[in-house]
Design an enzyme around this catalytic site. Structure first.
Site, short mmCIF file in Angstrom:
data_model
loop_
_atom_site.label_atom_id
_atom_site.label_comp_id
_atom_site.label_asym_id
_atom_site.label_seq_id
_atom_site.Cartn_x
_atom_site.Cartn_y
_atom_site.Cartn_z
N HIS A 232 35.40 42.71 39.96
CA HIS A 232 35.92 44.03 40.39
C HIS A 232 37.34 43.93 40.94
O HIS A 232 37.69 42.99 41.65
CB HIS A 232 34.95 44.73 41.34
CG HIS A 232 34.76 44.14 42.71
ND1 HIS A 232 35.55 44.49 43.78
CD2 HIS A 232 33.86 43.26 43.20
CE1 HIS A 232 35.13 43.86 44.87
NE2 HIS A 232 34.10 43.10 44.55
N ASP B 292 37.96 39.16 48.03
CA ASP B 292 36.89 40.00 47.48
C ASP B 292 37.55 41.18 46.78
O ASP B 292 37.96 42.12 47.45
CB ASP B 292 35.98 40.46 48.62
CG ASP B 292 34.85 41.36 48.16
OD1 ASP B 292 34.66 41.52 46.95
OD2 ASP B 292 34.17 41.91 49.05
N GLU C 141 33.58 48.92 42.89
CA GLU C 141 32.40 48.11 43.24
C GLU C 141 32.04 48.31 44.69
O GLU C 141 30.86 48.39 45.06
CB GLU C 141 32.69 46.63 42.95
CG GLU C 141 31.47 45.71 43.10
CD GLU C 141 31.24 45.18 44.51
OE1 GLU C 141 30.20 44.55 44.73
OE2 GLU C 141 32.10 45.40 45.40
N GLU C 142 33.05 48.37 45.54
CA GLU C 142 32.82 48.43 46.99
C GLU C 142 32.15 49.75 47.41
O GLU C 142 31.70 49.88 48.53
CB GLU C 142 34.14 48.23 47.75
CG GLU C 142 34.81 46.88 47.52
CD GLU C 142 34.06 45.71 48.13
OE1 GLU C 142 33.02 45.93 48.79
OE2 GLU C 142 34.50 44.56 47.93
N ASP D 94 31.93 37.23 41.56
CA ASP D 94 32.22 37.89 42.83
C ASP D 94 32.03 36.91 43.98
O ASP D 94 31.42 35.86 43.81
CB ASP D 94 31.32 39.12 43.01
CG ASP D 94 31.93 40.18 43.93
OD1 ASP D 94 32.91 39.88 44.65
OD2 ASP D 94 31.43 41.32 43.92
N HIS E 68 35.21 40.70 53.98
CA HIS E 68 35.59 42.07 54.33
C HIS E 68 36.49 42.12 55.56
O HIS E 68 36.54 43.12 56.27
CB HIS E 68 34.35 42.98 54.49
CG HIS E 68 33.80 43.40 53.16
ND1 HIS E 68 33.05 44.55 52.99
CD2 HIS E 68 33.90 42.86 51.94
CE1 HIS E 68 32.71 44.67 51.72
NE2 HIS E 68 33.21 43.64 51.07
CO CO Z 1 33.05 43.37 48.92
ZN ZN Z 2 33.04 41.88 45.95
#
Ligand code: CO
Ligand code: ZN
Length: 334
Positions: A62, A164, A194-195, A217, A303
């Site tokens: 992603h 990420d 995706e998030e 990922d 994150h």
């Molecule tokens: Co993420």
């Molecule tokens: Zn991710």
């Protein structure tokens, strides 16, 4: 490959606003694929070996990153905000953020009785303006911002915002460059949103109709002091997902990945994640079901603005991706 990673992590692309990162990725892969298209939601879908009559393998990384969205601009020019994707307010205090137009801001909060009172509604972004009119010259309600952080290279380890999942994008791009001739049709998807719930991968998988789905990922790491229990460590190689909250890896796919890793001497570890999901969660539920799995990159401090990966793990993930793309006589029956 480190310069490729740097370009990817430092480019803007909050979920739903992936155009800058999509443009960069299209430039990077142009010479390595037969065709590239962008779909309605903004997914980049690139195909290599269009004429091949082998099975279709869909890889998905992603492009989007977590971020913040402006909800209100007050009379003194302070911006109130909400989250785009999984953002913890305790990771935000004193961070710097940047909007798509390049405007920088820093994050402050109201006076608190105790730290546990720190909620997003008590926080604001200060973009250096002293009135609403002045602030609105730079930022509008609904504009999104990402962390403002460069990549730092610590040798074996790399640290940045948006590892990420730009590290997954980097691995997929690098694998496209290193792939040899394959009997398979290889479809590289750089997915959006995706998030926000694996949204781009869902529509991409419907179009691609893959015989095998593989997400690339990040996953967590359990190797820091008193970390939550998770048997994944930086430096131990590519993590082959067994399950997370979106997927039970198809047994034939898990078996294929382990076999290819062993045959090619690729360092690997098994991953059981008790939270989270990846694009594989959406891909495997497409149409009548798609055998799917995930190559995970062990990552610390997920994150946040300082996500850390191991460069050796990244190399192992590239090697495993190349091995899957080149696998002959794929048999994915249960
Ligand atoms: Co993420
Ligand atoms: Zn991710």
């Amino acid at each position: 490959m480190k310069e490729l990673i740097r370009k990817l992590v430092e480019t803007f692309g909050v979920a739903g606003h992936e155009e800058p990162i999509a443009d960069l990725i299209c430039d990077e892969i142009a010479d390595d694929v037969d065709e590239i298209r962008r779909d309605t939601l903004g997914n980049v879908i690139a195909v290599r070996g269009v004429q091949n009559d082998g099975p279709t393998i869909m890889f998905s990384a992603h492009m989007d990153e977590i971020g913040l969205v402006v909800t209100h601009i007050d009379e003194n020019g302070f911006l109130r905000f909400s989250n785009v994707g999984g953002v913890n307010p305790h990771r935000l205090s004193d961070q710097r953020v940047v909007f798509a137009n390049g405007r920088m801001g820093c994050i402050g909060h109201e006076r608190l009785e105790k730290v546990t009172d720190l909620k997003m509604e008590k926080m604001f972004i200060d973009i250096g303006c002293s009135s609403a009119d002045e602030a609105e010259e730079h930022v509008s309600i609904g504009d999104v911002a990402s962390f403002l952080r460069p990549m730092n290279d610590l040798g074996d380890r790399l640290v940045s915002k948006a590892m990420d999942d730009r590290i997954g994008c980097a691995i997929l791009i690098q694998a496209l460059k290193e792939m040899k001739d394959t009997p398979n049709r290889v479809v590289a998807v750089f997915s959006v949103q995706e998030e926000l719930g694996l949204r781009g991968a869902r529509t991409a998988a419907y179009q691609v109709e893959p015989d095998l789905g593989v997400a690339l990922d990040v996953t967590g790491a359990g190797d820091t002091p008193k970390a939550r229990r998770l048997d994944v460590s930086l430096g131990d190689g590519a993590a082959i997902k067994v399950m997370d909250r979106s997927l039970m890896t198809h047994p034939a796919v898990k078996g294929l990945m382990v076999r290819l890793a062993e045959e090619n001497d690729i360092p690997h570890q098994m991953e059981v994640l008790e939270f989270g999901g990846t694009d594989a969660g959406a891909i495997h539920l497409s149409r009548t079901g798609v055998p799917s799995g995930c190559i995970s990159i062990p990552t610390r401090y997920l994150h946040g603005p300082s996500e850390m990966v191991d460069y050796g793990d990244v190399r192992a993930c590239v090697d495993l991706t190349v091995a899957i793309a080149g696998a002959e006589n794929l048999d994915l029956r249960r």
